[in-house]
Design a protein around this motif. Sequence first.
Motif, PDB file in Angstrom:
ATOM      1  N   TYR A   1       0.892  -1.380  -0.037  1.00 26.00           N
ATOM      2  CA  TYR A   1       0.015   0.108   0.060  1.00 26.00           C
ATOM      3  C   TYR A   1       0.949   1.439   0.079  1.00 26.00           C
ATOM      4  O   TYR A   1       1.381   1.438   1.122  1.00 26.00           O
ATOM      5  CB  TYR A   1      -0.869   0.015   1.384  1.00 26.00           C
ATOM      6  N   SER A   2       0.930   1.983  -1.154  1.00 29.48           N
ATOM      7  CA  SER A   2       1.909   3.032  -1.329  1.00 29.48           C
ATOM      8  C   SER A   2       1.086   4.144  -0.328  1.00 29.48           C
ATOM      9  O   SER A   2       0.106   4.198  -0.479  1.00 29.48           O
ATOM     10  CB  SER A   2       2.168   3.502  -2.552  1.00 29.48           C
ATOM     11  N   TYR A   3       1.950   5.024   0.233  1.00 31.93           N
ATOM     12  CA  TYR A   3       1.145   6.363   0.991  1.00 31.93           C
ATOM     13  C   TYR A   3       0.689   7.205   0.131  1.00 31.93           C
ATOM     14  O   TYR A   3      -0.330   7.938   0.330  1.00 31.93           O
ATOM     15  CB  TYR A   3       2.150   7.178   1.924  1.00 31.93           C
ATOM     16  N   LYS A   4       1.461   7.277  -1.300  1.00 33.37           N
ATOM     17  CA  LYS A   4       0.908   8.264  -2.466  1.00 33.37           C
ATOM     18  C   LYS A   4      -0.437   7.822  -2.901  1.00 33.37           C
ATOM     19  O   LYS A   4      -1.456   9.075  -2.938  1.00 33.37           O
ATOM     20  CB  LYS A   4       1.645   8.071  -3.548  1.00 33.37           C
ATOM     21  N   ASN A   5      -1.025   6.735  -2.732  1.00 36.42           N
ATOM     22  CA  ASN A   5      -2.579   6.571  -3.325  1.00 36.42           C
ATOM     23  C   ASN A   5      -3.463   5.873  -2.358  1.00 36.42           C
ATOM     24  O   ASN A   5      -4.552   5.576  -2.541  1.00 36.42           O
ATOM     25  CB  ASN A   5      -2.381   5.406  -4.400  1.00 36.42           C
TER      26      ASN A   5
ATOM     27  N   PRO B   1      -4.058   6.863   1.700  1.00 38.08           N
ATOM     28  CA  PRO B   1      -4.005   7.773   2.662  1.00 38.08           C
ATOM     29  C   PRO B   1      -4.199   7.094   4.102  1.00 38.08           C
ATOM     30  O   PRO B   1      -4.933   6.416   3.942  1.00 38.08           O
ATOM     31  CB  PRO B   1      -4.888   9.017   2.546  1.00 38.08           C
ATOM     32  N   ILE B   2      -3.223   7.533   5.215  1.00 39.21           N
ATOM     33  CA  ILE B   2      -3.403   6.861   6.335  1.00 39.21           C
ATOM     34  C   ILE B   2      -4.477   7.788   7.372  1.00 39.21           C
ATOM     35  O   ILE B   2      -4.491   9.002   7.250  1.00 39.21           O
ATOM     36  CB  ILE B   2      -2.003   6.981   7.010  1.00 39.21           C
ATOM     37  N   THR B   3      -5.500   6.987   7.767  1.00 38.50           N
ATOM     38  CA  THR B   3      -6.534   7.610   8.707  1.00 38.50           C
ATOM     39  C   THR B   3      -6.635   6.986  10.098  1.00 38.50           C
ATOM     40  O   THR B   3      -6.233   5.632  10.003  1.00 38.50           O
ATOM     41  CB  THR B   3      -7.692   7.883   8.025  1.00 38.50           C
TER      42      THR B   3
ATOM     43  N   ILE C   1      -5.446   2.264   5.956  1.00 35.01           N
ATOM     44  CA  ILE C   1      -4.502   2.728   4.990  1.00 35.01           C
ATOM     45  C   ILE C   1      -5.245   2.576   3.584  1.00 35.01           C
ATOM     46  O   ILE C   1      -5.651   1.348   3.231  1.00 35.01           O
ATOM     47  CB  ILE C   1      -3.100   2.016   4.906  1.00 35.01           C
ATOM     48  N   GLY C   2      -5.771   3.610   2.900  1.00 36.92           N
ATOM     49  CA  GLY C   2      -6.617   3.410   2.032  1.00 36.92           C
ATOM     50  C   GLY C   2      -7.961   3.125   2.598  1.00 36.92           C
ATOM     51  O   GLY C   2      -8.372   3.742   3.705  1.00 36.92           O
ATOM     52  N   ASN C   3      -8.774   2.072   2.072  1.00 34.54           N
ATOM     53  CA  ASN C   3      -9.851   1.679   2.689  1.00 34.54           C
ATOM     54  C   ASN C   3      -9.784   0.279   3.273  1.00 34.54           C
ATOM     55  O   ASN C   3     -10.695  -0.384   3.685  1.00 34.54           O
ATOM     56  CB  ASN C   3     -10.936   1.387   1.422  1.00 34.54           C
ATOM     57  N   VAL C   4      -8.290  -0.029   3.949  1.00 35.29           N
ATOM     58  CA  VAL C   4      -8.075  -1.036   4.614  1.00 35.29           C
ATOM     59  C   VAL C   4      -7.770  -0.862   5.829  1.00 35.29           C
ATOM     60  O   VAL C   4      -6.909  -0.182   6.364  1.00 35.29           O
ATOM     61  CB  VAL C   4      -6.896  -1.931   3.956  1.00 35.29           C
ATOM     62  N   PRO C   5      -8.528  -1.441   6.710  1.00 31.92           N
ATOM     63  CA  PRO C   5      -8.145  -1.338   8.326  1.00 31.92           C
ATOM     64  C   PRO C   5      -7.199  -2.185   8.751  1.00 31.92           C
ATOM     65  O   PRO C   5      -7.011  -3.424   8.474  1.00 31.92           O
ATOM     66  CB  PRO C   5      -9.611  -1.565   8.989  1.00 31.92           C
ATOM     67  N   TYR C   6      -6.402  -1.699   9.563  1.00 34.38           N
ATOM     68  CA  TYR C   6      -5.175  -2.710   9.928  1.00 34.38           C
ATOM     69  C   TYR C   6      -5.379  -2.393  11.609  1.00 34.38           C
ATOM     70  O   TYR C   6      -5.532  -1.517  12.303  1.00 34.38           O
ATOM     71  CB  TYR C   6      -3.818  -2.342   9.653  1.00 34.38           C
TER      72      TYR C   6
END
Length: 203
Positions: free
Chosen positions: A77-81, A83-85, A105-110
């Motif tokens: 998951y690139s930070y460019k494409n 976003p971290i929220t 990160i993007g739409n993926v929860p960690y």
Amino acid sequence: MFKNIASDVLGLSDIGAIISPKDFHKVESDDYILYEDGEKIYFLIKSKSDEYCFTNYALIHLDGASATSKKRLLKRYSYKNNPITDVTLETAGTVDLDIEIKFNIGNVPYSIDVIKQDIEGLKDLYKALVKISSIQVENQHYLQYAEKSLNLASQSLKPYTHNSSPEEQFKAINLYSFNWLKKTRQQFMKKDFSEIFDLFINK
């Protein structure tokens, strides 16, 4: 084998530990780093089944189905494409074995569990991710402002008659707009966060 199965049942295989930089070359993630493009590992968490590798460009996740399986699914998951929220850190209670960092990160929860002895290192990662998230939000706002500004400017232009034809005028304006937007997106869609990791991780 039975120890690995027991770890899976108890959930212990999901608890990771922070890997020292001197051992980065020993982990599987090291094989997938784009060193040729200037990528570098800054932070790595390893459990029995997973590796979470934070580079200056991306999060690389080697996803293992279980501690008893040798299969790995590589996710990048690139930070460019992406976003971290929603970055949060959950510290350990008296009887807890682990601490936990959560983010999208993007739409993926960690949600990553780490042994509680590594709390200081995880605090540093938390601060780095929060700062990256803040920069990404700010840059997205700037990018939107820039695109609106270009639209307003183009709408305010009146057709002009000089020696050039309308077609040539259109091509000139279109080329300028394309180059301006390209430059703006390169400026505000940040690829490399080395300075943030250096600030918070390599203190």
